[in-house]
Design a protein around this motif. Structure first.
Motif, PDB file in Angstrom:
ATOM      1  N   GLN A  38      18.404  47.129 -59.904  1.00 39.71           N
ATOM      2  CA  GLN A  38      19.206  48.171 -60.533  1.00 39.71           C
ATOM      3  C   GLN A  38      19.994  47.726 -61.772  1.00 39.71           C
ATOM      4  O   GLN A  38      20.701  48.521 -62.365  1.00 39.71           O
ATOM      5  CB  GLN A  38      20.190  48.774 -59.513  1.00 39.71           C
ATOM      6  N   VAL A  39      19.892  46.464 -62.131  1.00 34.89           N
ATOM      7  CA  VAL A  39      20.674  45.966 -63.261  1.00 34.89           C
ATOM      8  C   VAL A  39      19.742  45.754 -64.466  1.00 34.89           C
ATOM      9  O   VAL A  39      18.675  45.185 -64.307  1.00 34.89           O
ATOM     10  CB  VAL A  39      21.355  44.628 -62.887  1.00 34.89           C
ATOM     11  N   PRO A  40      20.155  46.244 -65.651  1.00 31.45           N
ATOM     12  CA  PRO A  40      19.330  45.982 -66.838  1.00 31.45           C
ATOM     13  C   PRO A  40      19.165  44.470 -67.054  1.00 31.45           C
ATOM     14  O   PRO A  40      20.016  43.688 -66.642  1.00 31.45           O
ATOM     15  CB  PRO A  40      20.144  46.594 -67.982  1.00 31.45           C
ATOM     16  N   PHE A  41      18.065  44.071 -67.689  1.00 32.03           N
ATOM     17  CA  PHE A  41      17.827  42.647 -67.927  1.00 32.03           C
ATOM     18  C   PHE A  41      18.882  42.096 -68.901  1.00 32.03           C
ATOM     19  O   PHE A  41      19.399  42.851 -69.740  1.00 32.03           O
ATOM     20  CB  PHE A  41      16.419  42.446 -68.494  1.00 32.03           C
ATOM     21  N   PRO A  42      19.171  40.803 -68.802  1.00 33.67           N
ATOM     22  CA  PRO A  42      20.243  40.220 -69.628  1.00 33.67           C
ATOM     23  C   PRO A  42      20.153  40.506 -71.121  1.00 33.67           C
ATOM     24  O   PRO A  42      21.183  40.656 -71.773  1.00 33.67           O
ATOM     25  CB  PRO A  42      20.092  38.716 -69.360  1.00 33.67           C
ATOM     26  N   ILE A  43      18.946  40.636 -71.640  1.00 34.29           N
ATOM     27  CA  ILE A  43      18.784  40.858 -73.081  1.00 34.29           C
ATOM     28  C   ILE A  43      19.519  42.112 -73.557  1.00 34.29           C
ATOM     29  O   ILE A  43      19.982  42.206 -74.682  1.00 34.29           O
ATOM     30  CB  ILE A  43      17.277  40.940 -73.434  1.00 34.29           C
ATOM     31  N   ILE A  44      19.679  43.088 -72.635  1.00 36.08           N
ATOM     32  CA  ILE A  44      20.219  44.388 -73.039  1.00 36.08           C
ATOM     33  C   ILE A  44      21.474  44.767 -72.230  1.00 36.08           C
ATOM     34  O   ILE A  44      22.230  45.643 -72.605  1.00 36.08           O
ATOM     35  CB  ILE A  44      19.096  45.457 -72.870  1.00 36.08           C
ATOM     36  N   ALA A  45      21.675  44.083 -71.107  1.00 36.78           N
ATOM     37  CA  ALA A  45      22.775  44.438 -70.198  1.00 36.78           C
ATOM     38  C   ALA A  45      24.136  44.205 -70.845  1.00 36.78           C
ATOM     39  O   ALA A  45      24.289  43.330 -71.698  1.00 36.78           O
ATOM     40  CB  ALA A  45      22.674  43.600 -68.926  1.00 36.78           C
ATOM     41  N   ASP A  46      25.124  45.015 -70.443  1.00 40.03           N
ATOM     42  CA  ASP A  46      26.479  44.730 -70.939  1.00 40.03           C
ATOM     43  C   ASP A  46      27.159  43.731 -70.008  1.00 40.03           C
ATOM     44  O   ASP A  46      26.644  43.435 -68.927  1.00 40.03           O
ATOM     45  CB  ASP A  46      27.298  46.020 -71.110  1.00 40.03           C
ATOM     46  N   SER A  47      28.290  43.226 -70.417  1.00 42.58           N
ATOM     47  CA  SER A  47      28.866  42.112 -69.671  1.00 42.58           C
ATOM     48  C   SER A  47      29.303  42.520 -68.265  1.00 42.58           C
ATOM     49  O   SER A  47      29.282  41.704 -67.351  1.00 42.58           O
ATOM     50  CB  SER A  47      30.024  41.458 -70.438  1.00 42.58           C
TER      51      SER A  47
ATOM     52  N   GLY B  97      13.693  46.079 -71.306  1.00 43.53           N
ATOM     53  CA  GLY B  97      15.138  46.143 -71.137  1.00 43.53           C
ATOM     54  C   GLY B  97      15.565  46.204 -69.687  1.00 43.53           C
ATOM     55  O   GLY B  97      16.656  45.760 -69.326  1.00 43.53           O
ATOM     56  N   CYS B  98      14.699  46.773 -68.829  1.00 41.26           N
ATOM     57  CA  CYS B  98      15.024  46.862 -67.414  1.00 41.26           C
ATOM     58  C   CYS B  98      13.742  47.092 -66.622  1.00 41.26           C
ATOM     59  O   CYS B  98      12.674  47.283 -67.202  1.00 41.26           O
ATOM     60  CB  CYS B  98      16.024  47.996 -67.154  1.00 41.26           C
ATOM     61  N   ALA B  99      13.868  47.076 -65.296  1.00 42.49           N
ATOM     62  CA  ALA B  99      12.690  47.233 -64.442  1.00 42.49           C
ATOM     63  C   ALA B  99      12.011  48.585 -64.679  1.00 42.49           C
ATOM     64  O   ALA B  99      10.797  48.709 -64.605  1.00 42.49           O
ATOM     65  CB  ALA B  99      13.097  47.092 -62.975  1.00 42.49           C
ATOM     66  N   HIS B 100      12.826  49.594 -64.998  1.00 39.95           N
ATOM     67  CA  HIS B 100      12.279  50.939 -65.165  1.00 39.95           C
ATOM     68  C   HIS B 100      11.409  51.075 -66.420  1.00 39.95           C
ATOM     69  O   HIS B 100      10.547  51.941 -66.496  1.00 39.95           O
ATOM     70  CB  HIS B 100      13.414  51.972 -65.194  1.00 39.95           C
ATOM     71  N   CYS B 101      11.629  50.197 -67.399  1.00 48.73           N
ATOM     72  CA  CYS B 101      10.808  50.210 -68.619  1.00 48.73           C
ATOM     73  C   CYS B 101       9.316  50.113 -68.282  1.00 48.73           C
ATOM     74  O   CYS B 101       8.477  50.671 -68.983  1.00 48.73           O
ATOM     75  CB  CYS B 101      11.163  49.035 -69.523  1.00 48.73           C
ATOM     76  N   TYR B 102       8.999  49.402 -67.205  1.00 46.36           N
ATOM     77  CA  TYR B 102       7.591  49.236 -66.815  1.00 46.36           C
ATOM     78  C   TYR B 102       6.959  50.596 -66.520  1.00 46.36           C
ATOM     79  O   TYR B 102       5.798  50.820 -66.822  1.00 46.36           O
ATOM     80  CB  TYR B 102       7.468  48.326 -65.594  1.00 46.36           C
ATOM     81  N   GLN B 103       7.742  51.506 -65.905  1.00 47.96           N
ATOM     82  CA  GLN B 103       7.221  52.837 -65.648  1.00 47.96           C
ATOM     83  C   GLN B 103       7.183  53.661 -66.929  1.00 47.96           C
ATOM     84  O   GLN B 103       6.229  54.349 -67.212  1.00 47.96           O
ATOM     85  CB  GLN B 103       8.085  53.565 -64.614  1.00 47.96           C
ATOM     86  N   THR B 104       8.283  53.551 -67.704  1.00 45.74           N
ATOM     87  CA  THR B 104       8.378  54.344 -68.927  1.00 45.74           C
ATOM     88  C   THR B 104       7.216  54.062 -69.875  1.00 45.74           C
ATOM     89  O   THR B 104       6.630  54.975 -70.436  1.00 45.74           O
ATOM     90  CB  THR B 104       9.699  54.030 -69.654  1.00 45.74           C
ATOM     91  N   PHE B 105       6.882  52.774 -70.060  1.00 39.77           N
ATOM     92  CA  PHE B 105       5.844  52.414 -71.029  1.00 39.77           C
ATOM     93  C   PHE B 105       4.496  52.187 -70.354  1.00 39.77           C
ATOM     94  O   PHE B 105       3.562  51.662 -70.971  1.00 39.77           O
ATOM     95  CB  PHE B 105       6.262  51.155 -71.804  1.00 39.77           C
TER      96      PHE B 105
END
Ligand SMILES: [Zn+2]
Ligand SMILES: [Zn+2]
Lengths: 354, 183
Positions: A38-47, B97-105
């Motif tokens: 449920q957490v965005p990957f570090p490249i894009i996540a906020d602190s 950017g996140c796990a959900h990107c895999y579904q989006t793209f």
């Protein structure tokens, strides 16, 4: 700090153990990339997001609940001095990328430095396991043990079709990078390695040398690792890697034998000249040091040199790097100052042995 | 193949680059790739990561995106609802950017994965036991079915009967789990 003590820190305790085929395979490593669902990957996540990830490890660490590893230390990047980070990078305990991430990045490192878990690197979690010599299966087994333990507590980003979801498409699937560090002086000396690399890359594996200005890999050290992470099981990947590494070991042994038989005197001369340089030089650049260390290691492995500990290459390659030298000097050093200190540390290291 | 920059070392990296709409094949050694800026700063002095964006752009320029623009008019604005990553951004940096990107793209990923992972697009490795017990059962089921075929072909009927029973049991379990979820 005495030199002996510093040496104890330069070489990781696990490196002192001798592993299978350790005359050629310096170390085996398994790395698994994992992410919170449920957490965005570090490249894009906020602190705030990254802090959540860090907090999970902080809590587990405070409860001392890591399975099989009750000796993990939590090291936060924001608490480290630049030189301390550099030393951890040079010991391969953390990646340069983690050291850059800074604020919410951390690492859990076991006391023998065999296990390190990077938190908020490119992925939320990167589990790394090192073994001396050629022991990929063992490393995989232990990496899985840790992974299983984490998986009971974290909802991993996982997809039935794509496997473990990672920030970079090159890691998706198993999320696993298996690699083996090899010392291949005879294959390099006879230039055979150049012909083998393209064949190996066709098998979905990558050979990396650390190249300097010429075409020779620095210290004749090569890393072989899997490029493909999707479509094959972890065991199959390790198996493929194993068979290629076995062939390289075979070829390297044959090439060493041939060198000893056909050019014994030249080989002996080269090895002992390098030995002399390491024992007596007052200024030595990293590239020359690496070349000489590779020669001396070969000398130990073929039996010309008997009075030095076997892992001298591993040890002094790490010690010769800028971070370590500056850590030892306790200040920033110019390149010239480093060459002087490097020479003096290597001289002292050889004196300890004799 | 030798490196096209230094003509000394073997070329170990091969990729395509789009310059002004023209595709160029590049074959270089790691050293030159780094030296000439084909690779940026990297963990362990190596990676495909930075070569990836070339790859995505190649896919976008090879007619792949045109097929999609006709069916999905807002293709250019394809954005991950969870993290806000746009497809263009993803193609530029080569990272999700996140796990959900895999579904989006999802529609656009197979060609990319095929190129990066030697033609593979589907995971065959470890499955997390807690979230993946259903997946594991399905895998087991197809393994058993394969076994059953073999055993019948070899006329080993006694063993075949055992495997058939296992399949029946597993199918029952799977159905029950499925009903459980619906409730
Ligand atoms: Zn080149
Ligand atoms: Zn996303």
């Amino acid at each position: 700090m005495s030199l002996q003590q510093f040496m104890n820190e330069a070489i990781s305790p696990w490196m002192k153990e001798e592993g299978p085929d350790s005359d050629i395979v310096m170390s085996s490593r398994i790395r698994l990339a994992r992410n919170f669902e449920q957490v965005p990957f570090p490249i894009i996540a906020d602190s705030a997001d990254l802090e959540k990830v860090l907090l999970f490890f902080q809590k587990e660490y405070e409860h001392q609940s890591f399975s099989n590893y009750n000796d993990l230390a939590l090291v936060k990047m924001r608490d480290l001095k630049p030189i301390e980070k550099k030393v951890l990078v040079e010991k391969h305990l953390i990646s340069p990328h983690l050291a850059e991430n800074d604020e919410e990045a951390a690492a859990l490192i076991s006391s023998n430095e065999q296990v390190s878990v990077m938190v908020n690197e490119e992925d939320h979690i990167r589990i790394q396991l090192y073994f001396p010599g050629f022991q990929l299966e063992k490393a995989l087994e232990q990496a899985f043990t840790f992974d299983d333990w984490l998986e009971e507590r974290i909802n991993y980003a996982f997809d039935e079709k794509r496997g473990y979801l990672t920030s970079c498409p090159t890691n998706v699937g198993t999320g696993m990078r298996a690699s083996v560090m090899m010392h291949l002086p005879a294959l390099a000396l006879t230039q055979k390695i150049n012909r083998m690399i393209p064949a190996i890359s066709q098998l979905g594996l990558v050979v990396r040398g650390i190249y300097g200005e010429g075409s020779e890999a620095i210290g004749n050290i090569f890393q072989i690792s899997n490029q493909i992470t999707l479509g094959k099981s972890e065991q199959d990947i390790v198996q493929d890697l194993r068979s290629v590494v076995n062939q390289l070991i075979d070829q390297e042994r044959k090439a060493r034998q041939l060198l000893v038989e056909q050019s014994e005197l030249q080989l002996e001369d080269r090895i002992f000249r390098s030995y002399g340089i390491l024992q007596h030089s007052r200024i030595i650049e990293s590239k020359e040091a690496a070349k000489c260390l590779s020669d001396v290691q070969l000398g130990i492995d073929v039996g010309y040199i008997n009075d030095i500990s076997k892992s001298i290459l591993n040890e002094l390659m790490i010690l010769s790097q800028p971070g370590f030298l500056q850590h030892y000097a306790k200040r920033m050093l110019s390149a010239k100052e480093r060459d002087v200190l490097r020479a003096s540390l290597i001289r002292e290291r050889f004196k300890l042995e004799i | 193949m030798e490196c096209q920059e230094c003509h000394e070392r073997p070329a170990t990296l091969h990729f395509s680059k789009i310059v002004n709409g023209n595709k160029t094949e590049i074959h270089v050694c790691e050293y030159c790739a780094k030296e000439k800026g084909y690779m940026g700063y990297e963990d362990e002095a190596y990676s495909l990561h930075n070569l990836l964006s070339g790859l995505f752009n190649f896919d976008a320029g090879s007619g792949f995106s045109e097929q999609h623009t006709s069916s999905v008019p807002s293709e250019k604005g394809l954005t991950c609802p969870k993290c806000g990553m746009t497809y263009q951004e993803f193609a530029r940096i080569g990272k999700f950017g996140c796990a959900h990107c895999y579904q989006t793209f999802s529609d656009r990923l197979n060609p990319v994965f095929r190129r990066v992972h030697s033609g593979n697009t589907t995971h065959h490795g470890k499955i997390p036991s807690r979230i993946g017990s259903g997946i594991q059962q399905k895998r087991k089921l197809s393994e058993y079915r394969e076994q059953l075929k073999q055993l019948i072909a070899n006329e080993e009927f006694e063993s075949a009967a055992e495997v058939r029973d296992k399949i029946k049991q597993l199918e029952k379990d799977l159905n029950r789990d499925g009903e459980g979820e619906e409730e």
